[in-house]
Design an enzyme around this catalytic site. Sequence first.
Site, PDB file in Angstrom:
ATOM      1  N   ARG A  64      20.892 -64.629  20.311  1.00  0.00           N
ATOM      2  CA  ARG A  64      20.509 -63.215  20.374  1.00  0.00           C
ATOM      3  C   ARG A  64      19.027 -63.010  20.104  1.00  0.00           C
ATOM      4  O   ARG A  64      18.433 -62.032  20.564  1.00  0.00           O
ATOM      5  CB  ARG A  64      21.369 -62.397  19.395  1.00  0.00           C
ATOM      6  CG  ARG A  64      22.784 -62.189  19.878  1.00  0.00           C
ATOM      7  CD  ARG A  64      23.645 -61.588  18.802  1.00  0.00           C
ATOM      8  NE  ARG A  64      24.304 -62.592  17.985  1.00  0.00           N
ATOM      9  CZ  ARG A  64      24.723 -62.383  16.742  1.00  0.00           C
ATOM     10  NH1 ARG A  64      24.510 -61.232  16.155  1.00  0.00           N
ATOM     11  NH2 ARG A  64      25.347 -63.340  16.092  1.00  0.00           N
ATOM     12  N   GLU A 101      25.769 -66.809   7.433  1.00  0.00           N
ATOM     13  CA  GLU A 101      26.796 -65.983   6.779  1.00  0.00           C
ATOM     14  C   GLU A 101      28.193 -66.513   7.059  1.00  0.00           C
ATOM     15  O   GLU A 101      29.067 -66.417   6.214  1.00  0.00           O
ATOM     16  CB  GLU A 101      26.676 -64.512   7.237  1.00  0.00           C
ATOM     17  CG  GLU A 101      27.487 -63.572   6.345  1.00  0.00           C
ATOM     18  CD  GLU A 101      27.568 -62.142   6.877  1.00  0.00           C
ATOM     19  OE1 GLU A 101      27.107 -61.851   7.984  1.00  0.00           O
ATOM     20  OE2 GLU A 101      28.158 -61.315   6.153  1.00  0.00           O
TER      21      GLU A 101
HETATM   22  O1  LIG Z   1      20.773 -64.904   8.034  1.00  0.00           O
HETATM   23  P1  LIG Z   1      21.929 -65.770   8.449  1.00  0.00           P
HETATM   24  O2  LIG Z   1      23.051 -65.787   7.455  1.00  0.00           O
HETATM   25  O3  LIG Z   1      21.464 -67.133   8.816  1.00  0.00           O
HETATM   26  O4  LIG Z   1      22.561 -65.108   9.751  1.00  0.00           O
HETATM   27  C1  LIG Z   1      21.795 -64.586  10.794  1.00  0.00           C
HETATM   28  C2  LIG Z   1      21.995 -65.322  12.096  1.00  0.00           C
HETATM   29  O5  LIG Z   1      23.384 -65.230  12.476  1.00  0.00           O
HETATM   30  C3  LIG Z   1      23.440 -64.947  13.867  1.00  0.00           C
HETATM   31  O6  LIG Z   1      23.321 -66.107  14.607  1.00  0.00           O
HETATM   32  P2  LIG Z   1      24.484 -66.983  15.268  1.00  0.00           P
HETATM   33  O7  LIG Z   1      24.311 -68.378  14.778  1.00  0.00           O
HETATM   34  O8  LIG Z   1      25.815 -66.323  15.077  1.00  0.00           O
HETATM   35  O9  LIG Z   1      24.019 -67.061  16.780  1.00  0.00           O
HETATM   36  P3  LIG Z   1      24.170 -66.284  18.157  1.00  0.00           P
HETATM   37  O10 LIG Z   1      22.893 -65.479  18.290  1.00  0.00           O
HETATM   38  O11 LIG Z   1      24.230 -67.414  19.109  1.00  0.00           O
HETATM   39  O12 LIG Z   1      25.398 -65.410  18.148  1.00  0.00           O
HETATM   40  C4  LIG Z   1      22.245 -64.047  14.072  1.00  0.00           C
HETATM   41  O13 LIG Z   1      21.878 -63.999  15.435  1.00  0.00           O
HETATM   42  C5  LIG Z   1      21.192 -64.693  13.208  1.00  0.00           C
HETATM   43  O14 LIG Z   1      20.465 -65.685  13.914  1.00  0.00           O
HETATM   44  N1  LIG Z   2      27.469 -59.581   9.993  1.00  0.00           N
HETATM   45  C1  LIG Z   2      26.836 -60.054  11.064  1.00  0.00           C
HETATM   46  N2  LIG Z   2      26.843 -59.379  12.231  1.00  0.00           N
HETATM   47  C2  LIG Z   2      26.185 -59.872  13.325  1.00  0.00           C
HETATM   48  N3  LIG Z   2      25.518 -61.016  13.322  1.00  0.00           N
HETATM   49  C3  LIG Z   2      25.473 -61.711  12.178  1.00  0.00           C
HETATM   50  N4  LIG Z   2      24.870 -62.879  11.856  1.00  0.00           N
HETATM   51  C4  LIG Z   2      25.149 -63.155  10.573  1.00  0.00           C
HETATM   52  N5  LIG Z   2      25.912 -62.207  10.013  1.00  0.00           N
HETATM   53  C5  LIG Z   2      26.125 -61.282  11.012  1.00  0.00           C
END
Ligand SMILES: O=P(O)(O)OC[C@H]1O[C@H](OP(=O)(O)OP(=O)(O)O)[C@H](O)[C@@H]1O
Ligand SMILES: Nc1ncnc2[nH]cnc12
Length: 177
Positions: A64, A101
């Site tokens: 994202r 998370e």
């Molecule tokens: O602060 P944090 O606890 O590290 O979480 C934040 C991250 O979680 C999600 O990524 P995800 O790995 O789900 O990737 P995506 O964009 O491929 O859905 C979001 O896009 C952030 O990069």
């Molecule tokens: N609660 C949340 N919603 C969307 N993206 C996330 N990445 C980590 N935590 C998330």
Amino acid sequence: MAPDILDSIRSTIRDVPDFPTPGILFKDITPVLANPTLLAQAIDGMIEATGLTEVDKVVGIDARGFIFGALIAERLGAGFIPVRKKGKLPWKTRGVDYTLEYGTNSVEMHLDAIAPGETVLLADDLLATGGTAGAALDLIQQAGGQVVGSTFFIELSFLGGRQRVSTSGPVHALITY
Ligand SMILES: O=P(O)(O)OC[C@H]1O[C@H](OP(=O)(O)OP(=O)(O)O)[C@H](O)[C@@H]1O
Ligand SMILES: Nc1ncnc2[nH]cnc12
């Protein structure tokens, strides 16, 4: 940014309970991305928050973060650098493991993506625990990049990610929960 615009953006973000795992309230940004006015305002707001008018590179995090990072890079006239999940980049990489998370993962960046001394802005959709952004910042700093800030569309402030990320430069978020 005008409070009414922020309210419109905030009310367009969709809450999805128990995704991707039970207990997580997932912030779904796709309705904002689908609205051309709100998307443009979100990008403007994320740039405005940094106070930056120029930077050499914008780093966006898989997946994202690519959406926000690439649009911000184009607006700032900067190059865009993808930090990708392990195994996706074709050339020589350096990598870092991290926790987020809802799990653990590894991200990588190409060895030649950032030249020593280049100014770099990190962009991602969401700051939660800061594990993901912290890993990307580590990669930028290992490459010799000069982090000038991090900008997030959403910050989940109750998870404390700002503390992890602010050791590497100023942190900005458009929408905070
Ligand atoms: O602060 P944090 O606890 O590290 O979480 C934040 C991250 O979680 C999600 O990524 P995800 O790995 O789900 O990737 P995506 O964009 O491929 O859905 C979001 O896009 C952030 O990069
Ligand atoms: N609660 C949340 N919603 C969307 N993206 C996330 N990445 C980590 N935590 C998330």
